[in-house]
Design a protein around this motif. Structure first.
Motif, short mmCIF file in Angstrom:
data_model
loop_
_atom_site.label_atom_id
_atom_site.label_comp_id
_atom_site.label_asym_id
_atom_site.label_seq_id
_atom_site.Cartn_x
_atom_site.Cartn_y
_atom_site.Cartn_z
N SER A 118 0.79 -1.37 -0.20
CA SER A 118 -0.06 0.13 -0.07
C SER A 118 0.74 1.20 0.11
O SER A 118 0.41 2.24 -0.15
N ILE A 119 2.40 1.10 0.42
CA ILE A 119 3.08 2.42 0.36
C ILE A 119 3.77 2.53 -1.04
O ILE A 119 3.76 3.60 -1.46
N ASP A 120 4.39 1.58 -1.45
CA ASP A 120 5.32 1.85 -2.64
C ASP A 120 5.31 0.25 -3.38
O ASP A 120 5.96 -0.52 -2.73
N GLN A 121 4.62 0.39 -4.48
CA GLN A 121 4.85 -1.09 -5.25
C GLN A 121 6.18 -1.44 -5.98
O GLN A 121 6.41 -2.77 -6.01
N ASP A 136 14.23 -16.08 -11.40
CA ASP A 136 14.30 -15.71 -13.01
C ASP A 136 13.07 -14.70 -13.19
O ASP A 136 12.31 -14.24 -12.31
N LEU A 137 13.11 -14.25 -14.47
CA LEU A 137 12.30 -13.07 -14.74
C LEU A 137 10.81 -13.42 -14.57
O LEU A 137 10.03 -12.72 -14.07
N ASP A 138 10.46 -14.65 -14.71
CA ASP A 138 9.14 -15.00 -14.82
C ASP A 138 8.62 -15.06 -13.33
O ASP A 138 7.44 -14.54 -13.24
N ALA A 143 4.74 -11.70 -10.01
CA ALA A 143 4.57 -10.74 -8.78
C ALA A 143 3.93 -9.47 -9.16
O ALA A 143 3.08 -8.94 -8.58
N ILE A 144 4.42 -9.16 -10.35
CA ILE A 144 3.72 -7.73 -10.79
C ILE A 144 2.50 -7.88 -11.12
O ILE A 144 1.57 -7.08 -10.95
N ARG A 145 1.98 -9.16 -12.01
CA ARG A 145 0.71 -9.41 -12.27
C ARG A 145 -0.27 -9.61 -10.86
O ARG A 145 -1.28 -8.96 -11.17
N LEU A 147 0.25 -8.27 -8.16
CA LEU A 147 0.17 -6.75 -7.61
C LEU A 147 -0.86 -5.87 -8.36
O LEU A 147 -1.72 -5.28 -7.96
N LYS A 148 -0.80 -6.27 -9.78
CA LYS A 148 -1.84 -5.30 -10.70
C LYS A 148 -3.25 -5.97 -10.32
O LYS A 148 -4.26 -5.06 -10.44
N ASN A 149 -3.29 -7.20 -10.06
CA ASN A 149 -4.84 -7.84 -9.80
C ASN A 149 -5.28 -7.43 -8.46
O ASN A 149 -6.46 -7.72 -8.35
N SER A 150 -4.45 -7.14 -7.45
CA SER A 150 -5.17 -6.85 -6.39
C SER A 150 -5.68 -5.48 -5.95
O SER A 150 -5.58 -4.68 -6.67
#
Length: 150
Positions: A118-121, A136-138, A143-145, A147-150
């Motif tokens: 909630s402070i800094d993604q 790895d990159l996956d 993790a980014i996906r 974060l976007k979906n939450s």
């Protein structure tokens, strides 16, 4: 209190205020000799909590270690030291209220991630990459996906 700059024994308190939901006090002080200003925190001493590491080892909870991990994740990000202190204070309060004398490191990691989200993604993803041991990159993309979906 001794001045951290010149070592003089006498300082005066310029400002005191409760922080961290009243569980500690922040004091702004000034040295009576060199006039340097610095901040101190007063916290009550609590029962020591042991952390159960991933490999089963146990070690005493260390506030500095938690602070350093969060500081690294927040490096060069618009997150203030006060915000990081508040995260650590919140987590410590949760640990105290749990009443447990031992807690898994993974529970603390989850609590940090919850607060950082909630402070800094970017700080959240940085912390997650170390905490969850991304290989790895996956792993980063997942993790980014999430974060976007939450």
């Amino acid at each position: 209190m001794k001045c951290p700059f010149c070592g003089y024994e006498e300082t005066k308190v310029l400002d005191s205020r409760p922080v961290s939901n009243g569980t500690s006090i922040r004091r702004r002080r000034e040295c009576l000799q060199c006039q340097a200003r610095f901040t101190t925190y007063e916290r009550y001493e609590q029962t020591r909590i042991r952390i159960i590491k991933k490999d089963g080892r146990r070690e005493l909870y260390d506030r500095k270690k938690l602070m350093n991990g969060i500081l690294k994740a927040c490096e060069k990000r618009p997150v203030s030291t006060d915000q990081i202190e508040e995260i650590v204070d919140n987590i410590e309060e949760q640990l105290r209220r749990s009443g447990n004398s031992e807690i898994y490191s993974s529970e603390i990691g989850d609590k940090v991630m919850e607060q950082l989200k909630s402070i800094d993604q970017v700080a959240y993803v940085r912390f997650a990459s170390v905490y969850k041991e991304f290989r790895d990159l996956d792993s980063f993309l997942q993790a980014i996906r999430e974060l976007k979906n939450s």
